[in-house]
Design an enzyme around this catalytic site. Structure first.
Site, PDB file in Angstrom:
ATOM      1  N   ASP A  54      30.618   5.878 -43.203  1.00 56.28           N
ATOM      2  CA  ASP A  54      31.419   4.653 -43.247  1.00 56.28           C
ATOM      3  C   ASP A  54      32.704   4.755 -44.054  1.00 56.28           C
ATOM      4  O   ASP A  54      33.489   3.813 -44.087  1.00 56.28           O
ATOM      5  CB  ASP A  54      30.569   3.502 -43.812  1.00 56.28           C
ATOM      6  CG  ASP A  54      29.382   3.172 -42.933  1.00 56.28           C
ATOM      7  OD1 ASP A  54      29.588   2.521 -41.903  1.00 56.28           O
ATOM      8  OD2 ASP A  54      28.253   3.604 -43.261  1.00 56.28           O
TER       9      ASP A  54
ATOM     10  N   LYS B  12      48.319  -1.635 -61.434  1.00 57.89           N
ATOM     11  CA  LYS B  12      47.250  -1.793 -60.443  1.00 57.89           C
ATOM     12  C   LYS B  12      46.801  -3.246 -60.315  1.00 57.89           C
ATOM     13  O   LYS B  12      46.242  -3.641 -59.295  1.00 57.89           O
ATOM     14  CB  LYS B  12      46.039  -0.927 -60.813  1.00 57.89           C
ATOM     15  CG  LYS B  12      46.218   0.546 -60.499  1.00 57.89           C
ATOM     16  CD  LYS B  12      45.229   1.427 -61.226  1.00 57.89           C
ATOM     17  CE  LYS B  12      43.801   1.140 -60.899  1.00 57.89           C
ATOM     18  NZ  LYS B  12      42.866   2.033 -61.631  1.00 57.89           N
TER      19      LYS B  12
ATOM     20  N   ASP C  34      36.480   0.617 -63.356  1.00 63.05           N
ATOM     21  CA  ASP C  34      35.715  -0.071 -64.404  1.00 63.05           C
ATOM     22  C   ASP C  34      36.287  -1.432 -64.761  1.00 63.05           C
ATOM     23  O   ASP C  34      35.781  -2.104 -65.661  1.00 63.05           O
ATOM     24  CB  ASP C  34      35.636   0.805 -65.662  1.00 63.05           C
ATOM     25  CG  ASP C  34      37.004   1.072 -66.278  1.00 63.05           C
ATOM     26  OD1 ASP C  34      37.179   0.767 -67.470  1.00 63.05           O
ATOM     27  OD2 ASP C  34      37.885   1.573 -65.585  1.00 63.05           O
TER      28      ASP C  34
ATOM     29  N   ASP D 125      36.245   7.003 -45.151  1.00 61.49           N
ATOM     30  CA  ASP D 125      37.206   8.087 -44.908  1.00 61.49           C
ATOM     31  C   ASP D 125      37.940   8.496 -46.178  1.00 61.49           C
ATOM     32  O   ASP D 125      38.241   9.665 -46.382  1.00 61.49           O
ATOM     33  CB  ASP D 125      38.245   7.652 -43.861  1.00 61.49           C
ATOM     34  CG  ASP D 125      37.616   7.336 -42.514  1.00 61.49           C
ATOM     35  OD1 ASP D 125      36.626   7.994 -42.142  1.00 61.49           O
ATOM     36  OD2 ASP D 125      38.112   6.403 -41.848  1.00 61.49           O
TER      37      ASP D 125
END
Length: 225
Positions: free
Chosen positions: A16, A156, A181, A18
């Site tokens: 499932d 991010k 995390d 890639d």
């Protein structure tokens, strides 16, 4: 089958997924180095520079951290050189012996290679920090690509970071798994359409496990198999 149940199935990563997107500090590497450096060592050096008590230094340094927490400046060594008057680039080398893999990271990266998965590090770490950690662990030799928020110009935690990642990888990330995390960052990745998300509940080997409300969590990568 729920996503959580699917991720616990033995063939999940093989069939499932890639692309495997991995945070660096606290996911691949033990966060203890960073926790010690920023919370203890940097305030100690600030106290020495300004002839302050460690309590005074921590109060000031932590206040500066709080001002920019979650922004690109928080992760930028050059910002802290200017703000604190400390040579962060040089000081990080004083603690490099604390840079360590998390428990089964190497095994996991080698397993992903066996499965022919594309492995990409997504990190907020400053390039100077990435270079030191690679010097200590040869981390980058185990992955296909490293994308730093400093390259993109957005942390991010920002939605535009994820669009830039999609553009760079030429992939919508629906068949990607992202492991981090930070619950806040996982939430942004979820909104960006990343297919599968997993939290790390013990990023720092010297601290108790953390709880995440919205995501499945692991302590060791072997739990994914």
């Amino acid at each position: 089958m729920t996503q959580s149940e699917l991720m616990r199935s033995s063939m999940f990563l093989e069939k499932d997924i890639d692309i495997v997107l991995l945070d660096m500090d606290g996911t691949l590497l033990d966060l203890h180095y960073d926790s010690h450096f920023w919370l203890d060592y940097v305030p100690q050096q600030y106290a020495l520079l300004h002839d302050q008590s460690i309590q005074q230094a921590k109060s000031h340094v932590y206040a500066q951290y709080k001002k920019v927490s979650g922004t690109l400046s928080w992760y930028c060594y050059d910002y802290w050189v200017k703000t604190l008057g400390l040579d962060i680039h040089a000081l990080q080398h004083k603690n490099k012996h604390k840079i360590q893999w998390r428990e089964d990271t190497l095994w996991f990266l080698k397993k992903l290679r066996e499965l022919n998965k594309k492995i990409v590090i997504l990190t907020n770490a400053h390039p100077s920090g990435i270079a030191l950690k690679d010097q200590q662990t040869q981390l980058l030799s185990y992955v296909d690509l490293t994308i730093s928020s400093h390259q993109i110009g957005v942390e991010k935690e920002g939605e535009s970071f994820w669009q830039a990642v999609k553009d760079q990888l030429d992939n919508d990330l629906s068949r990607a798994i992202f492991i981090d995390d930070s619950e806040k960052i996982l939430t942004v990745a979820q909104s960006a359409g990343v297919g599968y998300l997993v939290g790390v509940n013990k990023p720092d080997s010297e601290k108790p496990a953390q709880l995440m409300q919205g995501f499945s969590t692991i302590c060791c990568f072997s739990e994914l198999f």
